[in-house]
Design an enzyme around this catalytic site. Sequence first.
Site, PDB file in Angstrom:
ATOM      1  CE  LYS A 188      34.670  50.796 -22.880  1.00  0.00           C
ATOM      2  NZ  LYS A 188      35.542  50.815 -22.133  1.00  0.00           N
ATOM      3  CB  THR A 244      39.387  57.206 -19.075  1.00  0.00           C
ATOM      4  OG1 THR A 244      38.161  56.825 -19.048  1.00  0.00           O
ATOM      5  CG2 THR A 244      39.231  57.128 -17.402  1.00  0.00           C
ATOM      6  CG  HIS A 299      29.551  57.196 -23.245  1.00  0.00           C
ATOM      7  ND1 HIS A 299      30.578  57.945 -24.101  1.00  0.00           N
ATOM      8  CD2 HIS A 299      29.472  56.588 -22.859  1.00  0.00           C
ATOM      9  CE1 HIS A 299      31.804  57.577 -23.305  1.00  0.00           C
ATOM     10  NE2 HIS A 299      31.239  56.194 -22.332  1.00  0.00           N
ATOM     11  CB  SER A 357      38.235  50.175 -26.958  1.00  0.00           C
ATOM     12  OG  SER A 357      38.374  50.012 -25.452  1.00  0.00           O
ATOM     13  CB  SER A 403      52.907  53.428 -17.509  1.00  0.00           C
ATOM     14  OG  SER A 403      53.043  54.460 -17.560  1.00  0.00           O
ATOM     15  NE  ARG A 408      41.604  46.239 -25.372  1.00  0.00           N
ATOM     16  CZ  ARG A 408      42.327  46.079 -25.988  1.00  0.00           C
ATOM     17  NH1 ARG A 408      42.418  45.025 -26.187  1.00  0.00           N
ATOM     18  NH2 ARG A 408      42.064  47.162 -27.776  1.00  0.00           N
ATOM     19  N   GLY A 415      45.937  50.431 -24.865  1.00  0.00           N
ATOM     20  CA  GLY A 415      45.367  51.426 -24.737  1.00  0.00           C
ATOM     21  C   GLY A 415      46.277  52.050 -25.675  1.00  0.00           C
TER      22      GLY A 415
HETATM   23  S1  PPS Z   1      34.905  55.287 -22.022  1.00  0.00           S
HETATM   24  O1  PPS Z   1      34.235  53.288 -21.053  1.00  0.00           O
HETATM   25  O2  PPS Z   1      33.608  55.006 -22.983  1.00  0.00           O
HETATM   26  O3  PPS Z   1      35.189  56.061 -20.701  1.00  0.00           O
HETATM   27  O4  PPS Z   1      36.055  54.584 -22.250  1.00  0.00           O
HETATM   28  P1  PPS Z   1      37.160  55.596 -22.270  1.00  0.00           P
HETATM   29  O5  PPS Z   1      38.008  56.480 -21.744  1.00  0.00           O
HETATM   30  O6  PPS Z   1      36.643  56.439 -23.883  1.00  0.00           O
HETATM   31  O7  PPS Z   1      37.891  54.232 -23.124  1.00  0.00           O
HETATM   32  C1  PPS Z   1      38.730  53.393 -23.461  1.00  0.00           C
HETATM   33  C2  PPS Z   1      40.108  53.201 -24.196  1.00  0.00           C
HETATM   34  O8  PPS Z   1      41.252  54.629 -24.173  1.00  0.00           O
HETATM   35  C3  PPS Z   1      42.604  53.327 -23.650  1.00  0.00           C
HETATM   36  N1  PPS Z   1      43.119  54.889 -22.631  1.00  0.00           N
HETATM   37  C4  PPS Z   1      44.404  55.142 -22.763  1.00  0.00           C
HETATM   38  N2  PPS Z   1      44.964  55.197 -23.825  1.00  0.00           N
HETATM   39  C5  PPS Z   1      46.153  55.357 -24.104  1.00  0.00           C
HETATM   40  N3  PPS Z   1      46.850  56.734 -23.182  1.00  0.00           N
HETATM   41  C6  PPS Z   1      46.165  57.164 -22.147  1.00  0.00           C
HETATM   42  N4  PPS Z   1      46.342  57.938 -20.946  1.00  0.00           N
HETATM   43  C7  PPS Z   1      44.892  55.773 -22.096  1.00  0.00           C
HETATM   44  N5  PPS Z   1      43.437  56.284 -20.987  1.00  0.00           N
HETATM   45  C8  PPS Z   1      42.950  55.512 -21.401  1.00  0.00           C
HETATM   46  C9  PPS Z   1      42.049  52.507 -22.434  1.00  0.00           C
HETATM   47  O9  PPS Z   1      43.299  51.869 -22.422  1.00  0.00           O
HETATM   48  C10 PPS Z   1      40.801  51.886 -23.369  1.00  0.00           C
HETATM   49  O10 PPS Z   1      41.427  51.660 -24.647  1.00  0.00           O
HETATM   50  P2  PPS Z   1      41.583  50.088 -25.003  1.00  0.00           P
HETATM   51  O11 PPS Z   1      42.281  50.068 -26.612  1.00  0.00           O
HETATM   52  O12 PPS Z   1      40.964  49.245 -24.555  1.00  0.00           O
HETATM   53  O13 PPS Z   1      42.917  49.762 -24.428  1.00  0.00           O
END
Ligand code: PPS
Length: 308
Positions: free
Chosen positions: A45, A49, A101, A131, A224, A251, A253
């Site tokens: 989290k 990604t 991880h 998250s 988005s 969720r 971001g």
């Molecule tokens: S995992 O399950 O460990 O692979 O998750 P991970 O990808 O590390 O983290 C997911 C959180 O990253 C947010 N996210 C983003 N935030 C902003 N911009 C972009 N482009 C983006 N892509 C992924 C995602 O929404 C999760 O955070 P939260 O706070 O839950 O929204």
Amino acid sequence: MARLDVTEVFCGISFPGHLHTQESLQLALKFPFQDTDILIVSYPKSGTTWMQEIVTLIFNKGDPHLSQTVPNWARAPWLEQYYSAAVLEASSITPRVITTHLPHQLLGPALQGSKAKIIYVSRNPKDAMVSFYHFHKMANFLPDAGTFPEFLNRFLEGTLSFGSWFDHIKGWTSQTATMDNLLHITYEEMSLDLHGAIRRVSSFLQCPLVEDEVNACVPHCSFSSMKDNKMVNYTLVTEDIMDHNKGSFMRKGKTGDWKNMFTEEQDQYFESVFKSKMQDCTLEFVWEVQDQEEAHTKEEIPQEDTEK
Ligand code: PPS
């Protein structure tokens, strides 16, 4: 491979048995890295990604074809998950992009002497924890989240799946002084200046982009755009594994969302544990991101060269 209720305990750390086995974890520790490999490392989290998408776009000079047609787990498989060896074998994507991880305490020996390029992504632990808490509610392969205060305690104790955030960040970032093949970048830095972050990563990967190519990458790795991209928003995963009625992988971001969950007392408790566990860590954390609605968090934005 369902094993949704199975937890594998490996070297004292819990891993969801849905994608991890004792064998897959053992194999990860002996993985023969190639010098051309790119390894994305993060505590869950923290922006994993997002970095997978950024790296894909950089190597494709901003062309989104690959990121819109191949799922992230096939483009950048998790080393410790049971399917990764088969995916890496079948993949013709070069260079190989691998995700993990695992903490440095476990993976360090396999990387000894390797020139593989490592991108360590970290995030304000309060935001990563919030998250993760929401993710536990939709991910049926993770144990019950319990109440928020219970979850917070387990995070601070380091007993959640994938272990301690504190051990993870200290283990990996302590390597930055001696490893010039390790880039530490933060979720907050990417939030504050996505364009600059892409430049920094492309420069580290020795895949320089011209301005138009950086500009082409930016919209495709915006929140988005990624929220609507099936190849990264996990809607390809069936409902029994990830229940999208209970939440979204993409969720919010945002930085600073922890402020919507923490009481003042919880924040003080978190801060006191943070202070004690991080006392041997010299990193300067700058987590407040000024240009979002709520001031948030940002980390060390290095002043030094953009190569590292
Ligand atoms: S995992 O399950 O460990 O692979 O998750 P991970 O990808 O590390 O983290 C997911 C959180 O990253 C947010 N996210 C983003 N935030 C902003 N911009 C972009 N482009 C983006 N892509 C992924 C995602 O929404 C999760 O955070 P939260 O706070 O839950 O929204």
